[in-house]
Design a protein around this motif. Sequence first.
Motif, PDB file in Angstrom:
ATOM      1  N   GLU A  55     -20.778 -38.699 -30.248  1.00  0.00           N
ATOM      2  CA  GLU A  55     -21.051 -36.782 -30.890  1.00  0.00           C
ATOM      3  C   GLU A  55     -22.376 -36.941 -30.000  1.00  0.00           C
ATOM      4  O   GLU A  55     -22.855 -36.586 -29.070  1.00  0.00           O
ATOM      5  CB  GLU A  55     -21.560 -36.372 -31.271  1.00  0.00           C
ATOM      6  CG  GLU A  55     -20.107 -36.088 -32.619  1.00  0.00           C
ATOM      7  CD  GLU A  55     -19.827 -37.921 -33.548  1.00  0.00           C
ATOM      8  OE1 GLU A  55     -20.487 -38.440 -33.432  1.00  0.00           O
ATOM      9  OE2 GLU A  55     -18.823 -37.354 -33.849  1.00  0.00           O
ATOM     10  N   LEU A  56     -23.448 -38.227 -29.495  1.00  0.00           N
ATOM     11  CA  LEU A  56     -25.092 -37.957 -28.904  1.00  0.00           C
ATOM     12  C   LEU A  56     -24.820 -38.994 -27.460  1.00  0.00           C
ATOM     13  O   LEU A  56     -24.429 -39.728 -27.664  1.00  0.00           O
ATOM     14  CB  LEU A  56     -25.977 -38.188 -30.126  1.00  0.00           C
ATOM     15  CG  LEU A  56     -26.495 -37.599 -31.298  1.00  0.00           C
ATOM     16  CD1 LEU A  56     -27.296 -38.318 -31.988  1.00  0.00           C
ATOM     17  CD2 LEU A  56     -26.342 -36.057 -30.775  1.00  0.00           C
ATOM     18  N   SER A  57     -25.970 -38.493 -26.848  1.00  0.00           N
ATOM     19  CA  SER A  57     -25.617 -38.827 -25.444  1.00  0.00           C
ATOM     20  C   SER A  57     -27.560 -39.048 -25.020  1.00  0.00           C
ATOM     21  O   SER A  57     -28.394 -39.018 -25.038  1.00  0.00           O
ATOM     22  CB  SER A  57     -25.524 -38.493 -24.582  1.00  0.00           C
ATOM     23  OG  SER A  57     -25.828 -39.615 -23.203  1.00  0.00           O
ATOM     24  N   ALA A  58     -28.060 -40.275 -25.750  1.00  0.00           N
ATOM     25  CA  ALA A  58     -29.369 -40.931 -25.785  1.00  0.00           C
ATOM     26  C   ALA A  58     -29.553 -41.803 -26.206  1.00  0.00           C
ATOM     27  O   ALA A  58     -29.127 -42.532 -26.631  1.00  0.00           O
ATOM     28  CB  ALA A  58     -30.202 -40.021 -27.289  1.00  0.00           C
ATOM     29  N   SER A  70     -29.288 -37.039 -22.833  1.00  0.00           N
ATOM     30  CA  SER A  70     -29.997 -35.871 -22.857  1.00  0.00           C
ATOM     31  C   SER A  70     -30.456 -34.560 -23.805  1.00  0.00           C
ATOM     32  O   SER A  70     -30.756 -35.719 -25.041  1.00  0.00           O
ATOM     33  CB  SER A  70     -28.592 -35.317 -24.048  1.00  0.00           C
ATOM     34  OG  SER A  70     -28.412 -33.774 -23.914  1.00  0.00           O
ATOM     35  N   THR A 110     -33.137 -33.692 -31.168  1.00  0.00           N
ATOM     36  CA  THR A 110     -32.623 -33.725 -32.151  1.00  0.00           C
ATOM     37  C   THR A 110     -33.110 -34.687 -33.138  1.00  0.00           C
ATOM     38  O   THR A 110     -33.729 -35.053 -34.074  1.00  0.00           O
ATOM     39  CB  THR A 110     -31.551 -33.155 -31.872  1.00  0.00           C
ATOM     40  OG1 THR A 110     -30.871 -32.644 -31.180  1.00  0.00           O
ATOM     41  CG2 THR A 110     -30.532 -33.373 -33.264  1.00  0.00           C
ATOM     42  N   ILE A 111     -32.528 -36.152 -32.533  1.00  0.00           N
ATOM     43  CA  ILE A 111     -33.518 -37.151 -32.925  1.00  0.00           C
ATOM     44  C   ILE A 111     -34.235 -37.958 -33.162  1.00  0.00           C
ATOM     45  O   ILE A 111     -34.299 -38.174 -34.731  1.00  0.00           O
ATOM     46  CB  ILE A 111     -32.500 -39.121 -31.790  1.00  0.00           C
ATOM     47  CG1 ILE A 111     -30.820 -38.632 -31.658  1.00  0.00           C
ATOM     48  CG2 ILE A 111     -32.861 -40.244 -32.537  1.00  0.00           C
ATOM     49  CD1 ILE A 111     -29.911 -39.784 -31.213  1.00  0.00           C
ATOM     50  N   SER A 127     -28.388 -43.108 -34.086  1.00  0.00           N
ATOM     51  CA  SER A 127     -28.272 -43.274 -32.720  1.00  0.00           C
ATOM     52  C   SER A 127     -26.103 -44.464 -32.718  1.00  0.00           C
ATOM     53  O   SER A 127     -25.087 -43.809 -31.950  1.00  0.00           O
ATOM     54  CB  SER A 127     -28.405 -44.240 -32.061  1.00  0.00           C
ATOM     55  OG  SER A 127     -29.503 -43.349 -31.340  1.00  0.00           O
ATOM     56  N   TYR A 178     -23.958 -41.659 -35.189  1.00  0.00           N
ATOM     57  CA  TYR A 178     -23.390 -40.529 -34.217  1.00  0.00           C
ATOM     58  C   TYR A 178     -23.291 -40.394 -32.586  1.00  0.00           C
ATOM     59  O   TYR A 178     -23.615 -39.759 -31.761  1.00  0.00           O
ATOM     60  CB  TYR A 178     -24.316 -39.078 -33.954  1.00  0.00           C
ATOM     61  CG  TYR A 178     -24.752 -38.625 -35.778  1.00  0.00           C
ATOM     62  CD1 TYR A 178     -23.266 -37.948 -36.421  1.00  0.00           C
ATOM     63  CD2 TYR A 178     -25.745 -38.847 -36.373  1.00  0.00           C
ATOM     64  CE1 TYR A 178     -23.493 -37.490 -37.473  1.00  0.00           C
ATOM     65  CE2 TYR A 178     -25.377 -38.803 -37.667  1.00  0.00           C
ATOM     66  CZ  TYR A 178     -24.796 -37.904 -38.221  1.00  0.00           C
ATOM     67  OH  TYR A 178     -24.772 -37.082 -39.420  1.00  0.00           O
ATOM     68  N   LYS A 179     -22.763 -41.772 -32.548  1.00  0.00           N
ATOM     69  CA  LYS A 179     -22.777 -42.949 -30.730  1.00  0.00           C
ATOM     70  C   LYS A 179     -21.610 -41.875 -30.123  1.00  0.00           C
ATOM     71  O   LYS A 179     -21.615 -41.824 -28.784  1.00  0.00           O
ATOM     72  CB  LYS A 179     -22.211 -44.046 -30.901  1.00  0.00           C
ATOM     73  CG  LYS A 179     -21.236 -44.440 -31.616  1.00  0.00           C
ATOM     74  CD  LYS A 179     -20.710 -45.417 -31.705  1.00  0.00           C
ATOM     75  CE  LYS A 179     -19.419 -46.120 -32.564  1.00  0.00           C
ATOM     76  NZ  LYS A 179     -19.537 -46.356 -33.597  1.00  0.00           N
ATOM     77  N   ASP A 230     -29.725 -34.113 -26.955  1.00  0.00           N
ATOM     78  CA  ASP A 230     -29.534 -34.874 -27.973  1.00  0.00           C
ATOM     79  C   ASP A 230     -30.781 -35.670 -28.410  1.00  0.00           C
ATOM     80  O   ASP A 230     -30.987 -36.232 -29.689  1.00  0.00           O
ATOM     81  CB  ASP A 230     -28.420 -35.491 -27.091  1.00  0.00           C
ATOM     82  CG  ASP A 230     -27.067 -34.667 -27.760  1.00  0.00           C
ATOM     83  OD1 ASP A 230     -26.962 -34.107 -28.025  1.00  0.00           O
ATOM     84  OD2 ASP A 230     -26.198 -35.501 -26.594  1.00  0.00           O
ATOM     85  N   ALA A 231     -31.590 -35.329 -27.554  1.00  0.00           N
ATOM     86  CA  ALA A 231     -33.311 -37.806 -28.112  1.00  0.00           C
ATOM     87  C   ALA A 231     -34.143 -36.144 -29.137  1.00  0.00           C
ATOM     88  O   ALA A 231     -34.429 -37.063 -29.629  1.00  0.00           O
ATOM     89  CB  ALA A 231     -33.566 -37.267 -26.625  1.00  0.00           C
TER      90      ALA A 231
END
Length: 216
Positions: free
Chosen positions: A110-113, A65, A71-72, A104, A107-108, A68-69
């Motif tokens: 919630e996040l897809s990255a 995403s 944001t990280i 990562s 928040y595994k 998401d990516a």
Amino acid sequence: MLGESEPQWMSEEVKTGTTIIAIEYDGGVVLGSDSRVSAGESIVNRVMNKLSPLHDKIYCALSGSAADAQTIAEMVNYQLDVHSIEIGEDPQVCSAATLVRNISYKYKEELSAHLIVAGWDRRAGGQVFATLKGLLTRQPFAVGGSGSSYVYGFVDAEYRKGMNKEECQQFVVNTLSLAMNRDGSSGGVAYLVTIDEHSTEEKVILGNDLPKFFDL
């Protein structure tokens, strides 16, 4: 009633895709990515730069995403700036990769990255780290994204230990070109970043200038 009239695609899971790669050479690293951002069958951005700086000589390649990516990457960029001030020197590549891995994993759900972290530091030189959820491994090269499944055979066959900077740059360009020709979710232009002790060089290769491995 409103839900019954919605198009079918609105209730389906949105699939994303990309191609990212990073490789070590003696003295530095080369990162590369395509530029297409897709949402299912729609292309929402044709020229996104997926190579994001985490510090002066540390970059990450983004996949999954886009929101998401990014944001990280922004969180790690901020934390590394604070960390470098505290220690009074540039951060290590391993520290950046560990921060990415920790976020990562935390928040595994919630996040897809999936991020590949690569860069240069005075202690260990050029380094490439693959991060996925709780995984963190240093590798001579790493590929990711939907396009990677089309080029694993190529990179395994063509990678040679001890390649110089120019050979690694060509390796990255060839890999991206092959993936972009086969993966419908990868395309656009190719972004390259080359990092060593002396410089951080960014380059864009237009789609028409990418090598061809077939006859039109």
